[in-house]
Scaffold this active site. Sequence first.
Site, PDB file in Angstrom:
ATOM      1  CE  LYS A  17      88.257  -4.363 -22.448  1.00 34.18           C
ATOM      2  NZ  LYS A  17      88.022  -5.525 -23.103  1.00 34.18           N
ATOM      3  CG  ASP A  39      85.928  -0.611 -21.194  1.00 33.23           C
ATOM      4  OD1 ASP A  39      85.964   0.333 -21.647  1.00 33.23           O
ATOM      5  OD2 ASP A  39      85.204  -1.723 -21.159  1.00 33.23           O
ATOM      6  CB  SER A  44      89.214   1.447 -23.381  1.00 34.15           C
ATOM      7  OG  SER A  44      89.173   0.032 -23.221  1.00 34.15           O
ATOM      8  NE  ARG A  93      88.820  -3.351 -28.520  1.00 32.32           N
ATOM      9  CZ  ARG A  93      87.283  -3.379 -28.006  1.00 32.32           C
ATOM     10  NH1 ARG A  93      87.873  -3.704 -27.287  1.00 32.32           N
ATOM     11  NH2 ARG A  93      86.075  -3.014 -28.961  1.00 32.32           N
ATOM     12  CG  ASP A 149      83.445  -3.846 -26.832  1.00 26.48           C
ATOM     13  OD1 ASP A 149      84.447  -3.745 -27.199  1.00 26.48           O
ATOM     14  OD2 ASP A 149      82.141  -4.778 -26.166  1.00 26.48           O
TER      15      ASP A 149
END
Length: 409
Positions: free
Chosen positions: A156, A158, A188, A209, A213
């Site tokens: 993942k 970010d 992200s 994403r 969040d």
Amino acid sequence: MLVPSLFLLVCELLTSSQGLDNGLALTPPMGWLSWLRFGCNTDCEKKPTECISENLIKRTADVMASEGYLEAGYQYVTIDDCWPEKSRDDDGRLVADKNRFPNGMKELSRYVHSKGLKFGIYEDYGNLTCGGYPGVMGHELIDVASFAVWEVDYVKLDGCYAEDMDTGYPLFGKLLNYTHRPILYSCSWPAYQNSPNYTAIAESCNIWRNYGDIQNNWQSVVNIMNWFGEHQDDFAHIAGPGNFNDPDMLVIGNSGLTVDQARVQMAVWSVLAAPLIMSVDLSTIKQEFKEILLNKDVIAVNQDPLGKQGLRVYNEDDIQIWIRELSNNSRALAFVNLRTNETEVLYTHEKIKLPTQDYIVKDLYGEENDTILGSTEDFKVKINATGVKFYKFIPKADEVDPICENEIK
Ligand SMILES: *[C@@H]1O[C@H](CO)[C@@H](O)[C@H](O)[C@H]1NC(C)=O
Ligand SMILES: *[C@@H]1O[C@H](CO)[C@@H](O)[C@H](O)[C@H]1NC(C)=O
Ligand SMILES: *[C@@H]1O[C@H](CO)[C@@H](O)[C@H](O)[C@H]1NC(C)=O
Ligand SMILES: *[C@@H]1O[C@H](CO)[C@@H](O)[C@H](O)[C@H]1NC(C)=O
Ligand SMILES: *[C@@H]1O[C@H](CO)[C@@H](O)[C@H](O)[C@H]1NC(C)=O
Ligand SMILES: *[C@@H]1O[C@H](CO)[C@@H](O)[C@H](O)[C@H]1NC(C)=O
Ligand SMILES: *[C@@H]1O[C@H](CO)[C@@H](O)[C@H](O)[C@H]1NC(C)=O
């Protein structure tokens, strides 16, 4: 050699127009991620069972393997932010926090693999992670090399403190590919941009994403649903085997959602073909939430092999209808009631945008018996306050008539 090889990679990116095809995420990935439930808790003395540590990951892996989660499809165990030491070692490598991960990442990865699960890790395409730990910028090659050595299966990445994501995320993806290890790539990137180029994102990432969040409360789930409904035309069509939009983790099992609200999230996330990433303490989760997470019929909707993302087709007076096309001409329909009272509503085929034909209707949460819905009949739905009715509509003509089948035999 770091600078010239990166330069070559950038050149290659500029000339390639292939989509990401690494054989992973052919259906939305399922797993567990530490963030929503455990955040950046690093104090193992005060909260030994809640800190980001190898004990937490091992305990989670144990439960996933022994209590039916892996069997249901939840495969990835992923550590979110706050796992490394604050500084790199003398060779510039990331090091797992020595107190919280005393045996290091490679051993932990082996442990997770020994349970039949896959191992995921978090990093950030900036100078720092969102939690202030070292980011990958300037260390892309060495970090990807570490992940390969640690036998990581899922990254993942970010976007805090990052610049130039349109170049950086594809570049990092190429580096992952060069390891020859299949590593699911979760980006992200679009969540940090105003008008993301989803075509470009899908060329580099398995999942991404789109939005902010998720938080441990109902309003946050509703906000994300509404955002996905309002912007669906921008990105729903991009989803398909290998590439999925990610509305963020399942809140299910934590204090923030009731059972009805948890069923809403599980249903809508399944219609959205969203990754099903739990974030909850699986050693203490209550049975009624565990049942929702392990509901086979709902998971089958999420994992439908067509990989088509569903749409919100109706949104009036706090009632929403979400529909997803499934294999074999079936459809999943989620009737969501955002009101704080129980509601009964009547729908025509036209209103729910269904081809006019007879259907077998199955309640995916198993509270009603199967029914037949005729092509001219209206459909009556009673929905709990802040709840959902989730059905599979199967065209009746496609079903083998059991009486005829007997006659043939
Ligand atoms: C690397 O990319 C190529 C071309 O898209 C793909 O065929 C291959 O499966 C990828 N390999 C890995 C390990 O990601
Ligand atoms: C990252 O650090 C480098 C070197 O200190 C600096 O030049 C660059 O501006 C920083 N980038 C960000 C996004 O903070
Ligand atoms: C978006 O990305 C695609 C694929 O990389 C590219 O062909 C297209 O020109 C980009 N669109 C815009 C508006 O930049
Ligand atoms: C609706 O609420 C009732 C009572 O709280 C509960 O028993 C039932 O399981 C709920 N049904 C659905 C579909 O959530
Ligand atoms: C579609 O129907 C065929 C034939 O009945 C069946 O074998 C297959 O499993 C079905 N596919 C799905 C995804 O349900
Ligand atoms: C629920 O509340 C709405 C207004 O929010 C009202 O119109 C409706 O009649 C109520 N339904 C029931 C079943 O009480
Ligand atoms: C389902 O069908 C069975 C057998 O016909 C019946 O006893 C039961 O009450 C039905 N359940 C519901 C929820 O309608």
